[in-house]
Scaffold this motif. Structure first.
Motif, PDB file in Angstrom:
ATOM      1  N   GLU B 206       0.830  -1.198   0.000  1.00  0.00           N
ATOM      2  CA  GLU B 206       0.000   0.000   0.000  1.00  0.00           C
ATOM      3  C   GLU B 206       0.867   1.251   0.000  1.00  0.00           C
ATOM      4  O   GLU B 206       1.931   1.274   0.608  1.00  0.00           O
ATOM      5  N   LEU B 219      -3.207   3.883  -2.123  1.00  0.00           N
ATOM      6  CA  LEU B 219      -3.306   3.097  -3.343  1.00  0.00           C
ATOM      7  C   LEU B 219      -2.809   1.700  -3.019  1.00  0.00           C
ATOM      8  O   LEU B 219      -1.774   1.542  -2.379  1.00  0.00           O
ATOM      9  N   ASP B 220      -3.570   0.712  -3.466  1.00  0.00           N
ATOM     10  CA  ASP B 220      -3.190  -0.668  -3.184  1.00  0.00           C
ATOM     11  C   ASP B 220      -2.625  -1.314  -4.441  1.00  0.00           C
ATOM     12  O   ASP B 220      -3.298  -1.370  -5.460  1.00  0.00           O
ATOM     13  N   TYR B 221      -1.381  -1.757  -4.367  1.00  0.00           N
ATOM     14  CA  TYR B 221      -0.756  -2.456  -5.494  1.00  0.00           C
ATOM     15  C   TYR B 221      -0.895  -3.956  -5.292  1.00  0.00           C
ATOM     16  O   TYR B 221      -0.703  -4.442  -4.192  1.00  0.00           O
ATOM     17  N   ALA B 225       5.880  -2.729  -6.621  1.00  0.00           N
ATOM     18  CA  ALA B 225       5.910  -1.467  -7.366  1.00  0.00           C
ATOM     19  C   ALA B 225       7.291  -1.193  -7.939  1.00  0.00           C
ATOM     20  O   ALA B 225       8.231  -0.920  -7.201  1.00  0.00           O
ATOM     21  N   ASN B 251      -1.304   7.142 -14.487  1.00  0.00           N
ATOM     22  CA  ASN B 251      -1.764   6.122 -13.570  1.00  0.00           C
ATOM     23  C   ASN B 251      -0.631   5.144 -13.301  1.00  0.00           C
ATOM     24  O   ASN B 251      -0.336   4.255 -14.091  1.00  0.00           O
ATOM     25  N   LYS B 253      -0.182   2.752 -11.150  1.00  0.00           N
ATOM     26  CA  LYS B 253      -0.474   1.342 -10.900  1.00  0.00           C
ATOM     27  C   LYS B 253      -0.622   0.589 -12.223  1.00  0.00           C
ATOM     28  O   LYS B 253      -0.086  -0.503 -12.401  1.00  0.00           O
ATOM     29  N   LYS B 254      -1.341   1.208 -13.182  1.00  0.00           N
ATOM     30  CA  LYS B 254      -1.528   0.549 -14.480  1.00  0.00           C
ATOM     31  C   LYS B 254      -0.199   0.453 -15.223  1.00  0.00           C
ATOM     32  O   LYS B 254       0.113  -0.573 -15.830  1.00  0.00           O
ATOM     33  N   ASN B 256       2.700   0.282 -13.922  1.00  0.00           N
ATOM     34  CA  ASN B 256       3.477  -0.747 -13.246  1.00  0.00           C
ATOM     35  C   ASN B 256       3.106  -2.137 -13.774  1.00  0.00           C
ATOM     36  O   ASN B 256       3.972  -2.969 -14.039  1.00  0.00           O
ATOM     37  N   THR B 257       1.790  -2.355 -13.955  1.00  0.00           N
ATOM     38  CA  THR B 257       1.331  -3.639 -14.496  1.00  0.00           C
ATOM     39  C   THR B 257       1.883  -3.849 -15.900  1.00  0.00           C
ATOM     40  O   THR B 257       2.320  -4.952 -16.252  1.00  0.00           O
TER      41      THR B 257
END
Lengths: 541, 395
Positions: B206, B219-221, B225, B251, B253-254, B256-257
């Motif tokens: 987090e 924000l929850d990963y 990260a 964004n 998180k996106k 990172n994905t």
């Protein structure tokens, strides 16, 4: 005008490449090429390929070119992509000059300055669409008329060179009349139209698929025309309408004919205890809206009323306006598009500042406040001024931004037995100003009441018929052109042999299979796909 | 019902997977009868497996429909799964026209990747927001997906054309771009693999961060990260501290994905290359040696011809009718609408280019590939990145 007479006797218009009747090559340049014939548009005389002198010719030739058409499509495509990089103007809730820079920095600023915030409404995007429209008309006319004439004029017996230079071609020397009869029966069974002349045979089917592209282009033109109609005043109405619960409002742009009463606004959300199936999803999302609904009554004005007089209304219908279920009447549609909660009334108590004792409460409607509230025993309150949406204007004077009670403020005169001439107090949310010195009484805030306001979109679109018609014609055309093929098989006696040649506008695989099936159990040789043979030779070498 | 539904989808997935082996076998086996196009035993088994799998997936679709009381095409998982099913369905139809199992060898892996990709999204049954509560949801979405699926067959055929037609003996731009396509497919696999691994390990960390309106948020990963959020502070003990952090309007998180998927893709790709010792497309070349270029070219063109009207009907006309009812206008330049228009314009250009002589064969095959990229962009990027009114699909 110069016309070309073929050796078969048919008179062709100037510019014809292949004789309309027998298919003989008339154009000398085409004659020299030894490969397969270019059968597009039947080698007919297209205006764009024939004339190139006047300015009209040049414009015509420009727009009739498929290459130009494709470029227009590609440019429109690229422009459309640009418009999706950032949200368009209609989807943002701040002034564009602020929004783009604030949200996306220098890139957003540049995007806005280039005018991409309203890309689809820009003059150059509309110009691109208009040019596609022109191209559709000219391209179609340039091709469809000569193509129609050529297909109408075609005879059964064909020129030898024409047959030999078809993609599918083959000859047979040993055959019997029985074979030919059998093939004819097979062709009939496959729903070919058969014409015969001098012992030669032409089997044809699906010619109407050749008109598919032109039909769909007509559809598109009607569609674009429908889009243009919208610019004519009165054809297109698109207005927002906010109606508070319990109130009646004039529906805009209806010539003051229709009124809408909003009885109740309903907002429902899914309940994870009741809607068990969705339990997990509701937990993940927090809250999911199930229904936005306004229960309304539609009224129509009965008779002409004098200015200022209340119009006489007659109820037309009751309806529950929900998303996906608009109220429709007389060409208009009313859609449930949003809602908000508005302050409806405020309650104050007239209080003695020293004793802190209330002498009476008053509830003031924020929509329609009274000017005088009598509290009895010599106490009363007058509203001298009311600012529903209070702000200080440029001259630092109190004023109101709008008539919506977002931030109500009042100037009260408080009358009491002690102060019969009254005390003045300015009251806004969280502030009180006493402009003429210390008062004995104050208006203390007790509470507010809110009311729902339904947001509707009033829509009338008189161009819809063109849009719908265009769409239907386009679909018919595109299906006609895509799902059927125009196939022709020529079976002719030349030099004591039987020659078989065939042509289709697409799906050669299907055509070849059909020929194979038709000449099964006969002595006739299966014709060869000359294009494939040629390729294989190359690949082999 | 929902449990049965998931099981049926799983069965379908396994059957599709097994069918690939048999498609491979059907190509390898030397044909006794070169002239006639007859499917051999391997091929027949492969097609049967595909059909049984398709029926199982249809079972998934119907049972989920019954459980949810609306057609399961209302979120990213459901739509993408349906698209995969439509692709298999479109293949079955085209197979019975042209009887070539080679097409299956190329289509089925794509379909499997799509379904696997779909299952990386939340799989719960979601309730319908008011705008979606219409029978047009069923009509518009399914028709659009079927149209896209038929168009995607032209991609599979185009791919076969390119694998066969492009000279792999020397490096060229063509071999490079074909390999880029192969890599993209591997990268999807990378995404699926990485997501599955971290989700199986139940990974979470987090962050507290500052969004673009200067509000603090957490924000929850669900993946470590590498890319951190704007002014992010790691709150979870033992979590990975980000290597870089990005400005607030990206964004994190996106992104990172995406980075993790690319890493997964590259690792997989390198392993594949080490095993094969040549480009993937070069390794595939022997499989396609028996097919005629003209023949695949025609399949590709034909699928565009069949798919284009269906796509127009579903993605534009039905879409406009519904948009008119739900949003009060038939066209509003919403990103998803625009991308449907872009797809349509692209295939319109494709069909017109086929009219001019030069655009048959290889060029046409490249176009089929680009068309598929546009469709995938509309499915993935527009839903997840650009969003807009169709943003419900991004959950």
């Amino acid at each position: 005008m110069e016309q070309v007479k073929c050796e078969c006797g048919h008179v062709n218009p100037h510019g014809t490449v292949l004789c309309e009747a027998c298919g003989k090559v008339l154009d000398e340049q085409e004659e020299k090429k030894s490969q397969l014939l270019d059968m597009r548009y039947e080698g007919s005389a297209r205006r764009s390929q024939t004339y190139n002198k006047t300015i009209v010719d040049k414009i015509w030739n420009f727009f009739s070119s498929v290459k130009v058409g494709v470029w227009l499509i590609v440019l429109t495509l690229i422009a459309s992509i640009l418009g999706t990089i950032l949200p368009q103007e209609m989807y943002i809730n701040l002034p564009p000059e602020v929004y783009y820079e604030q949200e996306y920095g220098w890139f957003g600023k540049m995007y806005y300055q280039l005018g991409f915030h309203d890309l689809y409404g820009s003059w150059w995007y509309l110009l691109l669409i208009a040019m596609i429209g022109v191209s559709l008309v000219i391209c179609s006319l340039d091709r469809v008329i000569p193509l129609y004439k050529a297909l109408k004029a075609q005879r059964v017996t064909r020129n030898e060179g024409f047959l030999k230079r078809q993609r599918v071609f083959g000859t047979t020397s040993n055959f019997s009349d029985h074979d030919l009869k059998l093939v004819k029966e097979h062709l009939k069974a496959k729903r070919y139209q058969i014409r015969e002349e001098n012992g030669d045979l032409l089997a044809e089917k699906g010619r109407f698929s050749r008109w598919g592209p032109y039909v769909n282009h007509i559809g598109l033109i009607i569609f674009l025309f429908g889009g243009m109609l919208r610019f004519i005043p009165g054809m297109y109405v698109n207005e927002d309408l906010w109606v508070r619960e319990g109130e009646t409002a004039l529906v805009p742009e209806t010539g003051e004919q229709f009124y809408l009463k909003n009885n109740q606004f309903i907002l429902q959300t899914y309940d994870k205890n009741k809607d068990k199936t969705f339990e997990e999803a509701i937990e993940r999302a927090g809250q999911v809206v199930k229904n936005y609904q306004s229960n309304v009554e539609l009224y129509q004005k009965k008779s002409e009323s004098l200015p200022g007089e209340e119009p006489k209304l007659e109820k037309v219908k009751e309806y529950k306006v929900r998303v996906n279920h608009p109220l429709t009447f007389d060409g208009y549609s009313i859609f449930q598009s949003s809602y908000r909660s508005e302050l409806n009334s405020m309650t104050f108590s007239l209080t003695n500042k020293q004793t802190n004792q209330s002498v009476g409460d008053l509830t003031i409607s924020l929509v329609n406040p009274k000017s005088h509230y009598d509290l009895g025993n010599g106490y009363s309150v007058e509203i001298i001024e009311y600012f529903p949406d209070f702000e200080f204007d440029k001259n630092k004077e109190p004023s109101t931004k709008s008539r919506v009670p977002n931030n109500p403020a009042f100037v009260f005169r408080m009358i009491s037995p002690e102060k019969p001439e009254g005390e003045t107090s300015f009251v806004a949310i969280k502030q009180t100003i006493e402009p003429f010195g210390e008062n004995t009484y104050k208006m203390s805030f007790k509470g507010i009441e809110t009311k729902n306001v339904s947001g509707f979109t009033v829509r009338k679109d008189s161009s819809l018929w063109a849009i719908i018609l265009g769409g239907i014609i386009f679909m018919i055309g595109v299906v006609q052109g895509a799902y059927w093929n125009h196939r022709r098989i020529w079976i002719q006696r030349k030099n004591g042999q039987v020659w078989i040649a065939a042509h289709t506008n697409k799906n050669w695989y299907g055509l070849k299979q059909e020929i194979e099936a038709c000449i099964e159990n006969t002595e006739l040789n299966i014709p060869v796909d000359q294009l494939q043979a040629e390729k294989e030779e190359q690949e082999g070498a | 019902m929902a449990g049965l539904s998931s099981n049926l989808l799983f069965i379908a997935f396994i059957l599709y997977l097994v069918s690939i082996l048999f498609y491979g076998g059907s190509i390898k086996e030397k044909r006794a009868n070169q002239g006639k196009r007859e499917t051999n035993k391997w091929g027949k088994i492969a097609v049967s497996l595909t059909i049984i799998g398709f029926i199982a997936q249809l079972g998934y679709f119907i049972t989920r429909w019954i459980a949810a009381k609306h057609a399961p095409v209302s979120n990213m998982f459901e739509f993408t799964t349906f698209f995969g099913m439509a692709l298999v369905g479109a293949f079955i139809v085209i197979y019975f026209i042209y009887r070539t199992t080679l097409l299956g060898l190329f289509t089925m892996p794509v379909a499997i990747l799509i379904i696997a990709y779909a299952s990386m999204f939340p799989r719960e049954i979601t309730p319908l927001i008011p705008a979606l509560q219409s029978y047009w949801l069923h009509i518009h979405v399914t028709t659009a997906a079927i149209g896209e699926a038929i168009l995607a067959i032209s991609f599979a055929a185009g791919l076969i054309y390119l694998v066969k037609g492009i000279d792999q003996s020397t490096r060229s731009k063509k071999t490079f771009w074909l390999e880029v396509i192969m890599f993209s497919l591997v990268a999807v696999l990378g995404f699926v693999a990485v997501s599955s691994i971290f989700s199986a390990a139940d990974y979470h960390e987090e962050f507290s961060w500052v969004d673009k309106h200067d509000n603090e948020a957490t924000l929850d990963y669900s993946m470590p990260a590498l890319i951190g959020p704007h002014e992010g502070q790691l709150l979870t003990e033992g979590g990975l501290n980000p290597l870089v952090s990005v400005p607030a309007f990206i964004n994190a998180k996106k992104l990172n994905t995406v980075v993790w998927s690319l890493i997964g893709g590259i690792v997989l790709y390198v392993i594949i290359r080490l095993v094969l010792r040549k480009r993937i497309s070069a390794a595939l070349q022997p499989l396609v040696k028996n097919i005629k270029l003209d023949f695949v070219d025609e399949i590709s063109y034909r699928s565009v011809l069949i798919g284009f009207p269906v796509f127009t009907l579903g993605a534009l006309i039905f879409a406009m009718i519904w948009a008119h009812m739900a949003w009060s206008r038939f066209w509003g330049w919403d990103p998803k609408e625009v991308w449907a228009l872009i797809t349509w314009l692209f295939y319109a250009a494709f069909l017109h280019l086929r009219l001019s002589k030069g655009w048959h064969g290889e060029k046409s095959a490249w176009l089929a590939v680009v068309g598929f990229v546009i469709i995938m962009f509309n499915l993935v990027a527009v839903n997840l990145v650009i969003a807009g009114l169709h943003s419900y699909a991004g959950s």
